[in-house]
Design a protein around this motif. Structure first.
Motif, PDB file in Angstrom:
ATOM      1  N   MET A   1       0.839  -1.205   0.000  1.00 28.23           N
ATOM      2  CA  MET A   1       0.000   0.000   0.000  1.00 28.23           C
ATOM      3  C   MET A   1       0.871   1.251   0.000  1.00 28.23           C
ATOM      4  O   MET A   1       1.835   1.327   0.765  1.00 28.23           O
ATOM      5  N   GLY A   2       0.505   2.206  -0.822  1.00 23.59           N
ATOM      6  CA  GLY A   2       1.214   3.473  -0.817  1.00 23.59           C
ATOM      7  C   GLY A   2       2.542   3.471  -1.555  1.00 23.59           C
ATOM      8  O   GLY A   2       3.223   4.492  -1.623  1.00 23.59           O
ATOM      9  N   ALA A   3       2.913   2.336  -2.149  1.00 22.34           N
ATOM     10  CA  ALA A   3       4.198   2.271  -2.858  1.00 22.34           C
ATOM     11  C   ALA A   3       4.189   3.140  -4.116  1.00 22.34           C
ATOM     12  O   ALA A   3       5.236   3.552  -4.607  1.00 22.34           O
ATOM     13  N   GLY A   4       2.982   3.383  -4.650  1.00 18.43           N
ATOM     14  CA  GLY A   4       2.904   4.236  -5.839  1.00 18.43           C
ATOM     15  C   GLY A   4       2.300   3.559  -7.054  1.00 18.43           C
ATOM     16  O   GLY A   4       2.417   4.066  -8.170  1.00 18.43           O
ATOM     17  N   LYS A   5       1.627   2.441  -6.847  1.00 19.24           N
ATOM     18  CA  LYS A   5       1.068   1.694  -7.991  1.00 19.24           C
ATOM     19  C   LYS A   5       0.086   2.557  -8.799  1.00 19.24           C
ATOM     20  O   LYS A   5       0.131   2.577 -10.023  1.00 19.24           O
ATOM     21  N   THR A   6      -0.804   3.252  -8.098  1.00 19.79           N
ATOM     22  CA  THR A   6      -1.794   4.070  -8.801  1.00 19.79           C
ATOM     23  C   THR A   6      -1.132   5.285  -9.453  1.00 19.79           C
ATOM     24  O   THR A   6      -1.379   5.584 -10.630  1.00 19.79           O
TER      25      THR A   6
ATOM     26  N   GLY B   1       1.261   4.058 -12.138  1.00 20.61           N
ATOM     27  CA  GLY B   1       0.460   3.368 -13.155  1.00 20.61           C
ATOM     28  C   GLY B   1      -0.222   4.334 -14.105  1.00 20.61           C
ATOM     29  O   GLY B   1      -0.261   4.099 -15.315  1.00 20.61           O
ATOM     30  N   LYS B   2      -0.744   5.431 -13.559  1.00 19.54           N
ATOM     31  CA  LYS B   2      -1.431   6.408 -14.422  1.00 19.54           C
ATOM     32  C   LYS B   2      -0.441   7.080 -15.376  1.00 19.54           C
ATOM     33  O   LYS B   2      -0.747   7.311 -16.548  1.00 19.54           O
ATOM     34  N   VAL B   3       0.728   7.404 -14.856  1.00 18.81           N
ATOM     35  CA  VAL B   3       1.755   8.040 -15.709  1.00 18.81           C
ATOM     36  C   VAL B   3       2.187   7.060 -16.805  1.00 18.81           C
ATOM     37  O   VAL B   3       2.300   7.416 -17.988  1.00 18.81           O
ATOM     38  N   LEU B   4       2.395   5.810 -16.404  1.00 21.41           N
ATOM     39  CA  LEU B   4       2.837   4.786 -17.361  1.00 21.41           C
ATOM     40  C   LEU B   4       1.785   4.551 -18.449  1.00 21.41           C
ATOM     41  O   LEU B   4       2.112   4.463 -19.639  1.00 21.41           O
ATOM     42  N   ALA B   5       0.526   4.467 -18.030  1.00 20.07           N
ATOM     43  CA  ALA B   5      -0.546   4.213 -18.994  1.00 20.07           C
ATOM     44  C   ALA B   5      -0.628   5.359 -20.013  1.00 20.07           C
ATOM     45  O   ALA B   5      -0.768   5.117 -21.215  1.00 20.07           O
TER      46      ALA B   5
ATOM     47  N   ARG C   1      11.601  -5.046 -11.225  1.00 15.21           N
ATOM     48  CA  ARG C   1      11.332  -4.181 -10.079  1.00 15.21           C
ATOM     49  C   ARG C   1      11.784  -2.763 -10.390  1.00 15.21           C
ATOM     50  O   ARG C   1      12.756  -2.568 -11.133  1.00 15.21           O
ATOM     51  N   VAL C   2      11.051  -1.824  -9.836  1.00 16.85           N
ATOM     52  CA  VAL C   2      11.443  -0.439 -10.020  1.00 16.85           C
ATOM     53  C   VAL C   2      11.522   0.216  -8.651  1.00 16.85           C
ATOM     54  O   VAL C   2      10.741  -0.114  -7.745  1.00 16.85           O
ATOM     55  N   ASP C   3      12.503   1.093  -8.477  1.00 17.06           N
ATOM     56  CA  ASP C   3      12.643   1.833  -7.223  1.00 17.06           C
ATOM     57  C   ASP C   3      11.551   2.903  -7.189  1.00 17.06           C
ATOM     58  O   ASP C   3      11.610   3.879  -7.931  1.00 17.06           O
TER      59      ASP C   3
ATOM     60  N   PRO D   1       7.444   9.719  -9.916  1.00 19.01           N
ATOM     61  CA  PRO D   1       6.594   8.793 -10.661  1.00 19.01           C
ATOM     62  C   PRO D   1       6.944   8.778 -12.151  1.00 19.01           C
ATOM     63  O   PRO D   1       6.944   7.729 -12.793  1.00 19.01           O
ATOM     64  N   GLU D   2       7.275   9.930 -12.699  1.00 17.02           N
ATOM     65  CA  GLU D   2       7.640  10.047 -14.114  1.00 17.02           C
ATOM     66  C   GLU D   2       8.891   9.183 -14.409  1.00 17.02           C
ATOM     67  O   GLU D   2       8.913   8.428 -15.392  1.00 17.02           O
ATOM     68  N   ALA D   3       9.911   9.300 -13.554  1.00 21.81           N
ATOM     69  CA  ALA D   3      11.151   8.536 -13.774  1.00 21.81           C
ATOM     70  C   ALA D   3      10.892   7.034 -13.623  1.00 21.81           C
ATOM     71  O   ALA D   3      11.426   6.220 -14.399  1.00 21.81           O
TER      72      ALA D   3
END
Ligand SMILES: Nc1ncnc2c1ncn2[C@@H]1O[C@H](COP(=O)(O)OP(=O)(O)OP(=O)(O)O)[C@@H](O)[C@H]1O
Ligand SMILES: O=C(O)C1=C[C@@H](O)[C@@H](O)[C@H](O)C1
Ligand SMILES: [Mg+2]
Length: 180
Positions: free
Chosen positions: A20-25, A28-32, A157-159, A165-167
């Protein structure tokens, strides 16, 4: 469904996992957007389709019922979608079936964040995540540590702790680009 390796990673759904809170959302939005793919947050999808927030599903039906529901939704998405970015709930990989389904059919990316960085995010998410309610910081750390084993099932895996989030999204896009 295909066996692991049968479909090139670039042609698979991207599945984002992590605590939780790792940044998936966020990532994910930036990646999509970067890849012109559809973004689906599985927690949000379940809430919308069931007409109640995840917190209430937990309260009404219990955690195990939610996990089964979550597994069904993820399975259906893996069948129905072809090039989506799916953000999974932080506990989805507790189910071995869910882990193996995603590993065989999707490109599974771990949003990895060390505890020291994660705990700085705790105030941002504490009130909105049912699993964190009524827990001390020590109990939350124990939960964080207990979850690390299930997150080891991934393709990349990504740091997600010390870069924007962009990087992080760019790193994932580059990895995908370089895969067969
Ligand atoms: N790389 C980052 N740097 C700084 N803050 C971030 C970063 N990624 C996410 N955040 C912030 O951390 C918080 C949690 O992020 P987010 O909601 O994306 O996590 P999540 O993995 O989707 O969580 P959950 O599993 O609970 O849905 C948000 O307030 C977000 O703005
Ligand atoms: O880590 C977890 O166990 C959870 C994370 C959230 O995304 C939700 O799926 C739910 O609150 C459970
Ligand atoms: Mg999320």
């Amino acid at each position: 469904m295909q066996a692991d390796g049968a479909v090139p990673y670039r042609e698979r759904n991207i599945v984002l996992i992590g605590f939780m809170g790792a940044g998936k959302t966020t990532i994910g939005k930036v990646l999509a957007a970067k890849l012109s793919r559809e973004f689906i947050d599985v927690d949000e999808l379940i809430s919308t389709e069931r007409g109640m927030p995840v917190t209430e599903i937990f309260r009404t039906f219990g955690e195990e019922a939610f996990r089964r529901m979550e597994k069904e939704y993820i399975g259906e998405l893996c069948f129905q979608k072809q090039d989506a970015v799916l953000s999974l709930g932080g506990g989805a990989f507790l189910k071995e079936d869910t882990r193996e389904l995603c590993m065989a059919n999707a490109a599974v990316i771990l949003m990895d964040i060390p505890w020291e960085q994660w705990k700085m995010r705790l105030p941002l998410i504490r009130d909105s995540r049912p699993i964190l309610q009524n827990k001390t910081d020590e109990e939350i750390q124990a939960l964080y540590e207990s979850r690390q084993a299930i997150y080891q099932r991934h393709h990349f895996r990504v740091d997600a702790g010390s870069q924007t989030p962009e990087a992080a999204a760019q790193e994932i896009a580059d990895w995908l680009e370089g895969r067969p």
